[in-house]
Design an enzyme around this catalytic site. Structure first.
Site, short mmCIF file in Angstrom:
data_model
loop_
_atom_site.label_atom_id
_atom_site.label_comp_id
_atom_site.label_asym_id
_atom_site.label_seq_id
_atom_site.Cartn_x
_atom_site.Cartn_y
_atom_site.Cartn_z
N CYS A 1 0.83 -1.22 0.00
CA CYS A 1 0.00 0.00 0.00
C CYS A 1 0.86 1.26 0.00
O CYS A 1 1.68 1.47 0.89
CB CYS A 1 -0.92 -0.02 1.22
SG CYS A 1 -1.62 1.57 1.66
N GLY A 2 0.66 2.11 -1.03
CA GLY A 2 1.45 3.35 -1.13
C GLY A 2 1.22 4.30 0.03
O GLY A 2 2.16 4.91 0.54
N HIS A 3 -0.04 4.45 0.47
CA HIS A 3 -0.34 5.33 1.60
C HIS A 3 0.34 4.82 2.87
O HIS A 3 0.81 5.61 3.70
CB HIS A 3 -1.85 5.40 1.82
CG HIS A 3 -2.59 6.09 0.72
ND1 HIS A 3 -2.39 7.43 0.41
CD2 HIS A 3 -3.51 5.64 -0.17
CE1 HIS A 3 -3.17 7.75 -0.61
NE2 HIS A 3 -3.85 6.69 -0.99
N CYS A 4 0.40 3.50 3.02
CA CYS A 4 1.07 2.90 4.19
C CYS A 4 2.57 3.20 4.17
O CYS A 4 3.17 3.51 5.20
CB CYS A 4 0.84 1.40 4.21
SG CYS A 4 -0.90 0.90 4.22
#
Length: 492
Positions: free
Chosen positions: A50-53
């Site tokens: 996950c990029g946001h993670c």
């Protein structure tokens, strides 16, 4: 000497390693037992891909380093929903990444709705532990509380129970995630302040200046609402430090001065420019909100004003008026130029900045292309019912919609209906249109352009035609109100 270097190197390495280790990682096998060991814990449910993670991870680790040393401590935990923590994530109804939740003594307490950067996480979570207002029991406590403040704090001085104290504690609980509160009934503190039933807002040491008092005393009623208005009005002062986690506090008309704001590494240089802003802000007190902000923290916002990010010695200035129109100070920053800019903002004599692509020289195809500079003509003043698609060039759903949207426009080219599209990433979108995802579609009746309706129907041509046939101001020439063709057309 080598041994000294070795020891120092090990210490530095240990500190760096400990920073990562301050974030605890639990899985299905130990989550319930381990989370119960912590009075307060923030849990990040994540997926490695996950990029946001990935963007949150370093901020989360930095916050953990601070919070684990808090009194009382706050544990920051992570759970991998794709591997060892699948069942735990399912049990906690995790449906997106990252999901953050607060646990108290092993039990789910509430969803985390705070900032996603380190300082904001720390501030939010510190407010979740201990009393809403800290009790000060000595002069040393009082002085330490004020000295450690990074922004304004509110202190109540109460010799005995009173209506004001009750209102104060009620407000402290309401604002505990935003403002630090403390109170005291200690005689020496009351004598030092000269109050027996009062409330004072103290500005942090780093924000003290000669243009406004170091503290402001409350003189209103013993009502929580009045006390809240007092704190809100005075909290940021004449030119507050605007950050990503408090930017909504600063209301229009607003003038923001962007530069290398850094109260940790360069407090003297930071205040050098802020003092010049304060000098101007004092003249417009009560008429314009002023703020200073770190250029590095607001690069996206600067781009929205057409200001490219660049390290420069001089601040850059941008503003929004009461109608949320944007303005940019084109001249080099100076006290006189800032003063003139603020005056013209109030007078309404500045030319608004509009982020816009060039107006198309010719319209190709049946879908009308709008840009910010011609939006009024193409959409608002076209004297037609209008369907508008706000899209992004990179958006997969927008690309999928394009053929149907083109076909729709071709079918309706002889109707009193305009089919319009605008690239919302390259052009300003103004109220009342609210675009938060792509594609976003609005239906704007010709006699009610100020009250457009968000279109949430199907994305096939027939779906659009049925909707438009029903909602059109005047019945369509080719379709009845139910969307049925009035005539049969034979294609050769």
């Amino acid at each position: 000497m080598y041994l000294l270097y070795l020891v120092c190197g090990l210490l530095i390495s240990s500190c760096a390693w400990a920073r990562e280790e301050d974030v605890l990682e639990f899985g299905d096998s130990d989550f319930d037992a381990k989370i119960a060991e912590h009075e307060t814990a923030l849990v990040m449910f994540y997926a490695p891909w996950c990029g946001h993670c990935k963007r949150l991870k370093p901020e989360y680790a930095k916050a953990a380093e601070d919070l684990i040393r808090n009194d009382p401590p706050v544990a920051l935990v992570k759970v991998d929903c794709t591997e060892a923590g699948k069942d735990t994530c399912s049990k906690n109804s995790v449906s997106g990444y990252p999901t953050l939740k607060i646990f108290r003594n092993g039990e789910y307490s509430q969803d985390y709705n705070g900032p996603r950067e380190a300082a904001g996480i720390v501030k939010y979570m510190k407010a979740q532990v201990g009393p809403a207002s800290r009790e000060l029991k000595s002069i040393a406590d009082f002085e330490k509380f004020l000295a450690q403040a990074k922004e304004s704090v509110v202190v109540g001085f109460f010799e005995k129970e009173s209506d004001l104290k009750a209102a104060f504690l009620q407000l402290a609980n309401k604002l505990r995630e935003k403002v630090q509160f403390a109170h005291s009934s200690f005689k020496d503190i009351l004598n030092k302040q000269g109050l027996t039933d009062g409330v004072v807002l103290f500005r942090s040491a780093q924000l003290k200046n000669k243009f406004e008092p170091e503290s402001v005393s409350y003189s209103g009623t013993a009502e929580t609402a009045d006390l809240n208005d007092f704190v809100t009005k005075n909290f940021h002062g004449l030119a507050g430090l605007r950050k990503s986690d408090n930017q909504r506090d600063f209301k229009n008309p607003l003038v923001v001065v962007y530069y290398d704001v850094d109260y940790v590494k360069n407090p003297k240089g930071t205040n050098y420019w802020r003092n010049r802003v304060l000098k101007v802000a004092k003249e417009f007190e009560g008429k314009i909100t002023f703020a200073v902000a770190a250029t590095s923290e607001f690069t996206h916002e600067l781009n929205e004003f057409g200001i490219e990010f660049a390290h420069t010695d001089k601040p850059r200035v941008a503003a929004r008026d009461a109608d949320d129109k944007k303005y940019v100070l084109r001249e080099e920053f100076s006290v006189d130029n800032l003063q003139n800019f603020a005056s013209e903002l109030l007078e309404g004599s500045l030319e608004p900045y509009i982020k816009s692509e060039p107006i198309p020289e010719a319209q190709e195809g049946s879908v009308i292309v709008a840009v910010a500079k011609n939006f009024e003509d193409v959409v608002i003043n076209n004297d037609k019912d209008t369907l508008i698609e706000f899209y992004a060039p990179w958006c997969g759903h927008c690309k999928k919609l394009a053929p149907a949207y083109d076909e729709l426009a071709e079918k309706l080219k002889d109707e009193e209906v305009a089919i319009v599209k605008i690239d919302a990433t390259a052009n300003d979108v103004s109220a009342p249109f609210d675009v938060r995802g792509f594609p976003t579609l609005y239906w704007a009746p010709k006699n009610a352009k100020n009250k457009p309706v968000k279109y949430d129907g199907g994305r096939e041509v027939d779906d659009f035609i049925k909707y438009i046939a029903k909602e059109a101001t005047n019945e369509l020439k080719g379709w009845d109100r139910d969307g049925n063709p009035k005539t049969t057309k034979t294609e050769l």
